[in-house]
Design a protein around this motif. Structure first.
Motif, PDB file in Angstrom:
ATOM      1  N   THR A 182       0.814  -1.235  -0.185  1.00  0.00           N
ATOM      2  CA  THR A 182       0.231  -0.074   0.219  1.00  0.00           C
ATOM      3  C   THR A 182       0.745   1.320  -0.023  1.00  0.00           C
ATOM      4  O   THR A 182       0.515   2.092  -0.866  1.00  0.00           O
ATOM      5  CB  THR A 182      -1.101   0.149   1.250  1.00  0.00           C
ATOM      6  OG1 THR A 182      -1.504  -1.184   1.355  1.00  0.00           O
ATOM      7  CG2 THR A 182      -1.854   1.123   1.093  1.00  0.00           C
ATOM      8  N   LEU A 183       1.757   1.235   0.871  1.00  0.00           N
ATOM      9  CA  LEU A 183       2.799   2.391   1.068  1.00  0.00           C
ATOM     10  C   LEU A 183       3.551   2.522  -0.310  1.00  0.00           C
ATOM     11  O   LEU A 183       3.457   3.766  -0.798  1.00  0.00           O
ATOM     12  CB  LEU A 183       4.022   2.213   2.212  1.00  0.00           C
ATOM     13  CG  LEU A 183       5.074   3.327   2.284  1.00  0.00           C
ATOM     14  CD1 LEU A 183       4.418   4.603   2.371  1.00  0.00           C
ATOM     15  CD2 LEU A 183       5.893   2.814   3.372  1.00  0.00           C
ATOM     16  N   HIS A 184       3.901   1.507  -0.989  1.00  0.00           N
ATOM     17  CA  HIS A 184       4.654   1.550  -2.210  1.00  0.00           C
ATOM     18  C   HIS A 184       3.796   2.211  -3.315  1.00  0.00           C
ATOM     19  O   HIS A 184       4.250   2.975  -4.048  1.00  0.00           O
ATOM     20  CB  HIS A 184       5.069   0.099  -2.590  1.00  0.00           C
ATOM     21  CG  HIS A 184       6.334   0.055  -3.847  1.00  0.00           C
ATOM     22  ND1 HIS A 184       5.928  -0.532  -4.915  1.00  0.00           N
ATOM     23  CD2 HIS A 184       7.312   1.047  -4.046  1.00  0.00           C
ATOM     24  CE1 HIS A 184       6.800  -0.230  -5.825  1.00  0.00           C
ATOM     25  NE2 HIS A 184       7.464   0.431  -5.597  1.00  0.00           N
ATOM     26  N   ASP A 185       2.501   1.354  -3.391  1.00  0.00           N
ATOM     27  CA  ASP A 185       1.525   2.050  -4.457  1.00  0.00           C
ATOM     28  C   ASP A 185       1.133   3.465  -4.120  1.00  0.00           C
ATOM     29  O   ASP A 185       1.030   4.196  -4.991  1.00  0.00           O
ATOM     30  CB  ASP A 185       0.256   1.141  -4.352  1.00  0.00           C
ATOM     31  CG  ASP A 185       0.511  -0.068  -4.831  1.00  0.00           C
ATOM     32  OD1 ASP A 185       1.480  -0.498  -5.585  1.00  0.00           O
ATOM     33  OD2 ASP A 185      -0.307  -0.889  -4.410  1.00  0.00           O
ATOM     34  N   THR A 186       1.172   3.937  -2.914  1.00  0.00           N
ATOM     35  CA  THR A 186       0.992   5.365  -2.615  1.00  0.00           C
ATOM     36  C   THR A 186       1.997   6.316  -3.290  1.00  0.00           C
ATOM     37  O   THR A 186       1.739   7.447  -3.671  1.00  0.00           O
ATOM     38  CB  THR A 186       0.424   5.673  -1.351  1.00  0.00           C
ATOM     39  OG1 THR A 186      -0.570   4.841  -0.730  1.00  0.00           O
ATOM     40  CG2 THR A 186      -0.140   6.955  -0.830  1.00  0.00           C
TER      41      THR A 186
END
Length: 305
Positions: A182-186
Motif C-alpha cells: 500500500t505504501l509503495h503504491d501510494t
C-alpha cells in the motif's frame, strides 16, 4: 511543489501514515498545522460576516474576492514553504490535520491541484482510542461519551467522502490494510519512483515499538516523536477495541455508525436494541448535565469565597 493532505477521523492512524510516507526523501512534512480549520477559517468567517454589511465595512471595501483569496494564499504559501525547507530534497509537502476533512472546499479553492488521502479506521477502534487518549489529555473526548465519539467518526468520514466529487486527486486507504505494498503504491500514485525495499524499511522504522526509541526510529523524523504524550502512541493493535469496549459500548457504536461502517466492510457485531441505545443516551445526557451543574456550583462557591 505538490501538496498532499492526509485527512480522517482523529485516532485513525493518520500520524502513522504521515510518518510512513515521509520516509521518502521527496516528501517533507511537519506537525499538524491546523492551517485551514483554525487560522485561515477566521479570515474566511470575517469576510463572510461583512458580506452584507449595510455600511460596507470590512476588507470588502479594500479587496475583491480574488484579491482576498490571494491574501489568504500568501499566508498558506509561506507555511508550505517552511515545511518544504525542512527537507532540501523534497518536492512534495505533506500536511496532516485530521479536521481538514471539513475544509477541503477551502483547500481546493486556493490549491485546485491538491492531493488528498482519506484514512479510514474501524469506528470501534477509533472510539476506544479517543476515549483512552481523552482521559490522559483531559480534552473534550473524555466527556463526549461513546455516542458523541461515534458521531465524530461518522461526521468526519461523511465529510471526507465528498472530496472525490470535487477532485480526482483523491485516494482512500484503510488503516487495517496498510502494508508495504500500500505504501509503495501510494508513493507511485504521487509520482515517486521509490522501491518496494524502501517501503519495507519505512514500515520497519515506523513500527510502534521503534517510534518510541531513538536508535531504531525513522530516518526522517519531522518532530521528536518519542516525546509525544504516552497515549499518542498506543499499542497499534488493530483489535484492541474488542477488550477495551464493553458489549454495550460496541452496540452503541454499531447503532450510530452501522450503515457507513458496513460500507467499508466493518461488520457490526453489537447486539444492542434501539431501546437500549436510547436508554444509554438518556443516562449519558443526565450524567453530563449533572457534571456541568456541579462545575457551576463549584465556580459560584469560589466567587463567594
Amino acid at each position: 511543489m505538490k501538496l498532499l493532505f492526509i485527512v480522517g477521523a482523529p485516532r485513525s492512524g493518520t500520524t502513522w501514515l504521515q510518518l510512513l510516507l515521509s520516509q521518502s526523501a521527496h516528501i517533507s512534512t511537519a506537525q499538524e498545522t491546523h492551517l485551514f480549520n483554525e487560522y485561515l477559517v477566521s479570515l474566511e468567517k470575517s469576510w463572510r460576516s461583512h458580506a452584507n454589511d449595510v455600511r460596507s465595512r470590512g476588507l470588502q471595501s479594500l479587496y475583491s474576492r480574488e484579491q482576498f483569496n490571494s491574501l489568504r494564499k500568501s499566508i498558506s504559501d509561506d507555511v508550505f514553504k517552511k515545511i518544504l525547507e525542512k527537507k532540501t530534497s523534497a518536492s512534495i509537502v505533506l500536511e496532516k490535520t485530521p479536521d481538514h476533512a471539513y475544509f477541503w472546499r477551502e483547500i481546493l479553492e486556493l490549491y485546485p491541484d491538491a492531493h488528498f488521502i482519506h484514512l479510514v479506521r474501524d469506528p470501534r477502534a477509533v472510539v476506544a482510542s479517543m476515549r483512552a487518549t481523552g482521559k490522559e489529555w483531559n480534552n473534550a473526548w473524555a466527556s463526549a461519551g461513546i455516542s458523541g465519539l461515534s458521531k465524530l467518526w461518522l461526521s468526519s468520514v461523511r465529510a471526507a467522502e465528498k472530496i472525490p466529487r470535487a477532485t480526482s486527486s483523491f485516494r482512500e486507504l484503510k488503516y487495517e490494510t496498510l502494508n508495504i505494498d500500500t505504501l509503495h503504491d501510494t508513493w507511485s500514485w504521487l509520482g515517486l519512483e521509490e522501491t518496494r525495499e524502501a517501503a519495507a524499511s519505512a514500515f520497519d522504522a515506523c513500527a510502534i515499538k521503534n517510534l518510541k526509541t531513538t536508535a531504531a526510529g525513522p530516518k526522517f523524523q519531522p518532530w521528536d516523536v518519542k516525546n509525544e504524550p504516552t497515549a499518542m502512541l498506543r499499542k497499534g493493535d488493530r483489535d484492541a477495541w474488542k477488550s477495551e469496549l464493553s458489549s454495550s459500548d460496541i452496540a452503541i457504536v454499531d447503532s450510530i455508525c452501522g450503515p457507513v461502517m458496513r460500507k467499508y466492510s466493518y461488520q457490526t457485531i453489537g447486539q444492542g436494541t434501539p431501546l437500549k441505545y436510547r436508554a444509554y443516551c438518556f443516562a449519558e445526557d443526565i450524567a453530563r448535565k449533572s457534571e456541568n451543574s456541579a462545575r457551576h456550583i463549584f465556580r459560584s462557591a469560589k466567587r463567594v469565597m
